[in-house]
Design a protein around this motif. Structure first.
Motif, PDB file in Angstrom:
ATOM      1  N   SER A  50       0.829  -1.201   0.000  1.00 20.71           N
ATOM      2  CA  SER A  50       0.000   0.000   0.000  1.00 20.71           C
ATOM      3  C   SER A  50       0.872   1.264   0.000  1.00 20.71           C
ATOM      4  O   SER A  50       0.675   2.180  -0.802  1.00 20.71           O
ATOM      5  CB  SER A  50      -0.915  -0.025   1.231  1.00 20.71           C
ATOM      6  N   ILE A  51       1.859   1.302   0.890  1.00 21.82           N
ATOM      7  CA  ILE A  51       2.684   2.501   1.035  1.00 21.82           C
ATOM      8  C   ILE A  51       3.652   2.650  -0.145  1.00 21.82           C
ATOM      9  O   ILE A  51       3.725   3.699  -0.783  1.00 21.82           O
ATOM     10  CB  ILE A  51       3.467   2.453   2.371  1.00 21.82           C
ATOM     11  N   HIS A  52       4.398   1.575  -0.439  1.00 29.02           N
ATOM     12  CA  HIS A  52       5.441   1.703  -1.459  1.00 29.02           C
ATOM     13  C   HIS A  52       4.861   1.878  -2.870  1.00 29.02           C
ATOM     14  O   HIS A  52       5.388   2.659  -3.650  1.00 29.02           O
ATOM     15  CB  HIS A  52       6.403   0.516  -1.392  1.00 29.02           C
ATOM     16  N   LEU A  66      12.424   4.135   1.891  1.00 22.74           N
ATOM     17  CA  LEU A  66      12.581   3.323   3.096  1.00 22.74           C
ATOM     18  C   LEU A  66      11.484   3.696   4.079  1.00 22.74           C
ATOM     19  O   LEU A  66      11.300   4.878   4.383  1.00 22.74           O
ATOM     20  CB  LEU A  66      13.954   3.574   3.740  1.00 22.74           C
ATOM     21  N   HIS A  67      10.761   2.692   4.558  1.00 23.24           N
ATOM     22  CA  HIS A  67       9.711   2.952   5.548  1.00 23.24           C
ATOM     23  C   HIS A  67       9.951   2.061   6.761  1.00 23.24           C
ATOM     24  O   HIS A  67      10.036   0.838   6.625  1.00 23.24           O
ATOM     25  CB  HIS A  67       8.327   2.686   4.964  1.00 23.24           C
ATOM     26  N   LEU A  68      10.090   2.682   7.933  1.00 26.13           N
ATOM     27  CA  LEU A  68      10.399   1.950   9.155  1.00 26.13           C
ATOM     28  C   LEU A  68       9.623   2.521  10.336  1.00 26.13           C
ATOM     29  O   LEU A  68       9.049   3.615  10.249  1.00 26.13           O
ATOM     30  CB  LEU A  68      11.901   2.058   9.465  1.00 26.13           C
ATOM     31  N   HIS A  69       9.656   1.774  11.428  1.00 27.30           N
ATOM     32  CA  HIS A  69       9.114   2.248  12.709  1.00 27.30           C
ATOM     33  C   HIS A  69      10.265   2.199  13.724  1.00 27.30           C
ATOM     34  O   HIS A  69      10.206   1.430  14.690  1.00 27.30           O
ATOM     35  CB  HIS A  69       7.979   1.347  13.215  1.00 27.30           C
ATOM     36  N   PRO A  70      11.307   2.983  13.528  1.00 28.45           N
ATOM     37  CA  PRO A  70      12.449   2.899  14.448  1.00 28.45           C
ATOM     38  C   PRO A  70      12.099   3.494  15.807  1.00 28.45           C
ATOM     39  O   PRO A  70      11.215   4.345  15.913  1.00 28.45           O
ATOM     40  CB  PRO A  70      13.537   3.720  13.759  1.00 28.45           C
ATOM     41  N   ASN A 131       1.558   8.944  14.689  1.00 27.12           N
ATOM     42  CA  ASN A 131       1.011   7.690  15.232  1.00 27.12           C
ATOM     43  C   ASN A 131       1.437   6.462  14.427  1.00 27.12           C
ATOM     44  O   ASN A 131       0.759   5.423  14.463  1.00 27.12           O
ATOM     45  CB  ASN A 131      -0.531   7.732  15.293  1.00 27.12           C
ATOM     46  N   HIS A 132       2.561   6.573  13.706  1.00 27.71           N
ATOM     47  CA  HIS A 132       2.921   5.454  12.826  1.00 27.71           C
ATOM     48  C   HIS A 132       4.436   5.217  12.757  1.00 27.71           C
ATOM     49  O   HIS A 132       4.937   4.276  13.346  1.00 27.71           O
ATOM     50  CB  HIS A 132       2.318   5.724  11.439  1.00 27.71           C
ATOM     51  N   GLY A 133       5.174   6.074  12.076  1.00 27.73           N
ATOM     52  CA  GLY A 133       6.606   5.834  11.887  1.00 27.73           C
ATOM     53  C   GLY A 133       7.194   6.895  10.978  1.00 27.73           C
ATOM     54  O   GLY A 133       6.745   8.043  11.000  1.00 27.73           O
TER      55      GLY A 133
HETATM   56 ZN    ZN Z   1       4.460   1.333   8.804  1.00 29.33          ZN
END
Ligand code: ZN
Length: 210
Positions: A50-52, A66-70, A131-133
């Motif tokens: 969905s995101i990429h 790059l999508h992360l929840h660091p 609320n996500h990353g």
């Molecule tokens: Zn995410």
């Protein structure tokens, strides 16, 4: 990472496989415009898709995404005010250079949430997703990686500063802006950083290249 000229065909990490074990040959080639992607046996994770796919369709500067929840960036993203305040040279790198999305609509497993996120990015290369990353995007993987690294470092500094309970000693607007611009002098370091990390991987476990 986009592989064709208009950025719509891209490589994505295999579904639910630990990043540290993913090898080059296991990356999945997908097409952001192929509505049947999630019906494939090797379909990516639904929220990753969905995101990429939305970013590769709507955000031209996002060839590497790059999508992360660091840890620290996600703490910051969950505050009422997730802005990265300029309190040292690393936090100042992000001064007025971050898209902030405060309209979290649940886990992004539908096309609409990905599209909403993509449309909140504008011309930015860094996205604080409330609320996500976080997401970073760039023409090259080296730049997106370096940006993600410093984004988490800046978030760590700010979160630890908040934890002291002492007032922040904000860098003034002019100096923060100048400091953000001065980072451009180190543009070459972004590529060197990525090469150095690959050199370390080559020593520790070169199987990522397989
Ligand atoms: Zn995410």
């Amino acid at each position: 990472m986009a592989v064709n000229s208009d950025g719509t065909k891209f490589l994505i990490n295999p579904r639910w496989q630990h990043f540290s074990t993913a090898k080059a040959s296991q990356l999945v080639l997908v097409d952001a415009n192929d509505l049947g992607t999630m019906d494939r046996d090797d379909a990516p994770d639904p929220s990753a898709w969905s995101i990429h796919s939305a970013i590769h369709r709507f955000v031209p500067q996002g060839r590497a995404v790059l999508h992360l929840h660091p840890k620290y960036a996600t703490v910051l993203a969950s505050l009422k005010d997730p802005e990265i305040k300029p309190i040292d040279q690393t936090t100042a790198r992000f001064y007025k250079r971050v898209a902030i999305d405060l309209s979290f609509g649940g886990i992004a497993n539908e096309e609409l949430e990905g599209e909403r996120i993509a449309k909140s990015i504008g011309h930015h290369n860094t996205v604080m997703m409330g609320n996500h990353g976080v997401t970073t995007l760039a023409p090259t993987l080296a730049e997106a990686y370096d940006n993600m690294y410093y984004l988490e470092r800046a978030s760590r500094t700010l979160v630890l500063a908040y934890q002291t309970g002492q007032p922040l000693n904000l860098i003034n607007d002019n100096l923060a802006e100048q400091t953000a611009k001065d980072w451009q002098v180190y543009k070459g370091a972004e590529f060197a950083h990525f090469e150095e990390m690959k050199r370390i991987l080559d020593k520790e476990d070169p199987s990522y290249k397989d």
